[in-house]
Design a protein around this motif. Structure first.
Motif, mmCIF file in Angstrom:
data_model
loop_
_atom_site.group_PDB
_atom_site.id
_atom_site.type_symbol
_atom_site.label_atom_id
_atom_site.label_comp_id
_atom_site.label_asym_id
_atom_site.label_seq_id
_atom_site.Cartn_x
_atom_site.Cartn_y
_atom_site.Cartn_z
ATOM 1 N N HIS A 34 0.859 -1.162 0.042
ATOM 2 C CA HIS A 34 -0.232 0.408 0.283
ATOM 3 C C HIS A 34 0.871 1.427 -0.385
ATOM 4 O O HIS A 34 0.724 2.077 -0.772
ATOM 5 N N HIS A 38 1.755 4.209 -2.542
ATOM 6 C CA HIS A 38 1.730 6.190 -2.085
ATOM 7 C C HIS A 38 3.351 6.696 -2.594
ATOM 8 O O HIS A 38 3.234 7.558 -3.657
ATOM 9 N N CYS A 40 -4.805 6.890 -1.692
ATOM 10 C CA CYS A 40 -5.841 6.320 -1.467
ATOM 11 C C CYS A 40 -6.809 5.598 -1.852
ATOM 12 O O CYS A 40 -7.705 4.904 -2.280
HETATM 13 ZN ZN LIG Z 1 -2.958 4.873 2.594
#
Ligand SMILES: [Zn+2]
Length: 252
Positions: free
Chosen positions: A141, A145, A157
């Motif tokens: 994740h 970014h 996100c």
């Molecule tokens: Zn995030």
């Protein structure tokens, strides 16, 4: 890198294989991560994962896109709700180099897969079987970014572009983790929640108060004439109490 990120796509089978290989290699190479449910972690482990992901998924283009920009890795013990955090530091007035930092919350990882865990752990839409798998989801994740920051100078996100990259490269179907936060643990194990009436002992003396905040410990307000004045017109002293030392007083 932009082209790779916009057009790249892996099948779920390919993702599974690559992610499992990274899991094996991380355990083999890290001096800290001894098993999937590791009990120690070091910021160098995040660096190790970064390099493994860069090679397996991005053909080394993340490192190349960073160029001379420093990327720092940090283990945070204070983050208690987000699993990770990626920051871009831009120099004032456009002079100097942009810097990046990826932080990962160790408290959440260590609470997940603890002996007393009360439920299944999933993250980004995938069930995780051990701490290292949960850490991988967090890193994946945060890497999205970082990539968005490198290519487009901004990242979110909750936006479609992020979700598309996370799905095509890592098979993520959700942007959030369901790791166990201290707040959830406090409630499930100790019935401690904001507003709960509690008692606890300090140096042999018993106190009663109200839980005002739940982070890694509970903030308990105890009526005290010397204390700080609150909006309800009473004075309170503040105590930070570990959950296991609190007894919830049930109202009859
Ligand atoms: Zn995030």
């Amino acid at each position: 890198m932009k082209q790779l990120i916009e057009s790249g796509r892996f099948s779920l089978e390919e993702i599974r294989e690559r992610v499992a290989r990274i899991h094996r290699l991380a355990l083999a190479r890290s001096p800290y991560l001894k098993t999937g449910n590791f009990t120690r972690i070091h910021s160098s482990d995040l660096q190790l994962l970064f390099d493994l992901y860069d090679q397996s998924f991005f053909e080394g283009e993340m490192r190349a896109a960073l160029g001379n920009s420093p990327l720092r890795f940090r283990i945070s013990r204070r983050m208690t709700s987000a699993g990770g955090h990626t920051v871009r530091f831009t120099p004032r007035g456009g002079h100097g180099t942009t810097k990046y930092e990826i932080a990962v919350a160790s408290t959440l990882l260590f609470q997940a897969f603890a002996d007393d865990s009360h439920r299944t752990i999933s993250s980004c839409g995938h069930v995780c079987h051990d701490r290292l798998e949960a850490l991988q989801r967090i890193m994946e994740h945060e890497l999205v970014h970082l990539i968005e920051n490198l290519v487009w100078s901004s990242s979110s996100c909750s936006a479609p572009r992020f979700r598309s990259i996370a799905r095509r490269f890592f098979g993520h179907t959700e942007s959030t983790h369901q790791l166990i936060t201290p707040k959830e643990r406090a409630f499930v194990q100790f019935q401690v929640h904001r507003g709960a009436k509690v008692r606890f002992r300090v140096d042999g003396r018993e106190y009663q108060g109200i839980v005002n905040r739940v982070t890694k410990r509970a903030t308990v307000l105890v009526r005290d004439e010397e204390g700080q004045l609150y909006s309800d017109g009473h004075r309170y002293a503040k105590y930070y109490v570990p959950f296991n030392l609190l007894r919830v007083i049930r109202e009859k």
